[in-house]
Design an enzyme around this catalytic site. Structure first.
Site, PDB file in Angstrom:
ATOM      1  CE  LYS A  53      -3.847  -2.256   2.120  1.00  0.00           C
ATOM      2  NZ  LYS A  53      -4.365  -2.853   3.270  1.00  0.00           N
ATOM      3  CD  GLN A  97      -3.787  -4.409   6.556  1.00  0.00           C
ATOM      4  OE1 GLN A  97      -3.876  -3.534   5.874  1.00  0.00           O
ATOM      5  NE2 GLN A  97      -4.195  -5.688   6.264  1.00  0.00           N
ATOM      6  CG  ASP A 120     -10.230  -0.088   4.420  1.00  0.00           C
ATOM      7  OD1 ASP A 120      -9.704  -0.767   3.545  1.00  0.00           O
ATOM      8  OD2 ASP A 120      -9.518  -0.352   5.734  1.00  0.00           O
TER       9      ASP A 120
HETATM   10  N1  GUN Z   1      -7.113  -6.885   5.980  1.00  0.00           N
HETATM   11  C1  GUN Z   1      -7.492  -7.472   4.872  1.00  0.00           C
HETATM   12  N2  GUN Z   1      -7.993  -6.720   3.988  1.00  0.00           N
HETATM   13  C2  GUN Z   1      -8.272  -5.728   4.374  1.00  0.00           C
HETATM   14  C3  GUN Z   1      -8.666  -4.265   3.882  1.00  0.00           C
HETATM   15  O1  GUN Z   1      -9.152  -4.421   2.909  1.00  0.00           O
HETATM   16  N3  GUN Z   1      -8.714  -3.329   4.404  1.00  0.00           N
HETATM   17  C4  GUN Z   1      -8.138  -3.320   5.782  1.00  0.00           C
HETATM   18  N4  GUN Z   1      -8.049  -2.197   6.624  1.00  0.00           N
HETATM   19  N5  GUN Z   1      -7.538  -4.471   6.508  1.00  0.00           N
HETATM   20  C5  GUN Z   1      -7.625  -5.658   6.015  1.00  0.00           C
END
Ligand code: GUN
Length: 288
Positions: A53, A97, A120
């Site tokens: 990311k 996350q 998100d």
């Molecule tokens: N953990 C697995 N997929 C995601 C996601 O799309 N966003 C976040 N914040 N955590 C994750």
């Protein structure tokens, strides 16, 4: 029947090029969009996602901030970090996350993120807006899958979409987005009886169950479009999806590979949401 591979890497790249131009135009106007990621603990999969990311947001020309906290961090201190980012005018997107350590209430943390920065699309307010079809941040994986389908010319209206998996992150929102495009939607999950009787009816089959190569060709209707959200290791430690690609591609008309299908789209849509957040902020300032 030999199927068409839906190339998420190429489609993701195409969208990232569009984003790069949008970011460059914002920078020219004196504003650089910023994404902040909070990573709690040392989960190796999470570390990889977060690194990707960060790399992708920098490549797009955005500001990237990574906040690493130990897995012993208290819920209160984590909430304080979120609040700091809510107040930080140089940050347009906040991502915490998941999963979080057990002593932290995940829902409480998600609710603490300002809905205007919730790139998100997990905040209950944004989930509600999505459900009733209002403009909002869409959760990145389902949003990316919609882009894959649309940019590959897959017809959605009137088709039967079957989703296996009902998580808040993928399955549930996926069904809603397909419904909004006039698909007939069926949700299947771990308690579904006779799964195959449903998957065999799918024109569009979305598989998000987290089990390596579980869906084989005999689950798939001739000519169906198959989207594989899985990210697993096979018996040789090789990356693979929830779908057994070799047998599925004999039956499907189009299918996403793993890696190189859904994965590259998820981060791309996160960047897209962050740029949109920055644009929303700048537009609201010029109006006021
Ligand atoms: N953990 C697995 N997929 C995601 C996601 O799309 N966003 C976040 N914040 N955590 C994750």
């Amino acid at each position: 029947m030999s199927s068409k591979k839906i190339d998420g890497k190429a489609i993701g790249q195409e969208i990232r090029e569009e984003l790069k131009e949008q970011v460059a135009s914002l920078v020219k106007q004196g504003y650089q969009p910023g994404l902040a990621v909070i990573l709690v603990g040392e989960n190796p999969a999470s570390q990889t996602y977060v690194k990707n990311k960060e790399k992708s947001s920098i490549e797009a020309g955005m500001k990237s901030e990574l906040i690493k906290l130990p897995d012993t961090v208290s819920e209160e201190d984590l909430l304080k970090e979120v609040e700091k980012l809510n107040q930080d005018d140089s940050i347009d997107g906040i991502l915490v996350q998941l999963p979080l350590p057990k002593h932290i209430d995940e829902n409480k943390v998600i609710r603490a993120i300002s809905p205007e920065k919730d790139v998100d699309g997990f905040h209950p307010m944004n989930v509600g807006k999505m459900l009733i079809g209002q403009q909002t941040f869409l959760p990145c994986t389902p949003y990316g899958i919609m882009q894959l389908l649309e940019r590959s010319g897959v017809e959605i209206a009137g088709k039967h979409a079957v989703i296996i998996g009902r998580s808040n992150i993928v399955g549930k929102p996926m069904g809603q987005l397909l419904l909004q495009k006039d698909a007939t939607v069926t949700y299947c999950h771990s308690r579904t009886n006779d799964l195959k009787s449903f998957t065999k009816q799918a024109d569009i089959l979305i598989v998000a169950i987290g089990m390596a190569k579980f869906i084989t060709g005999d689950y798939i209707k001739e000519g169906a479009v198959v989207i594989d959200v899985g990210m697993n290791r096979d018996e040789n430690g090789k990356l693979c999806g929830d779908v057994d690609y070799a047998s599925a591609e004999q039956v499907a008309s189009a299918i996403t590979p793993v890696p190189g299908g859904v994965g590259p789209m998820t981060i791309t849509m996160l960047l897209k949401n962050t740029v949109e957040s920055a644009e929303n902020k700048l537009n609201s300032r010029t109006k006021n």
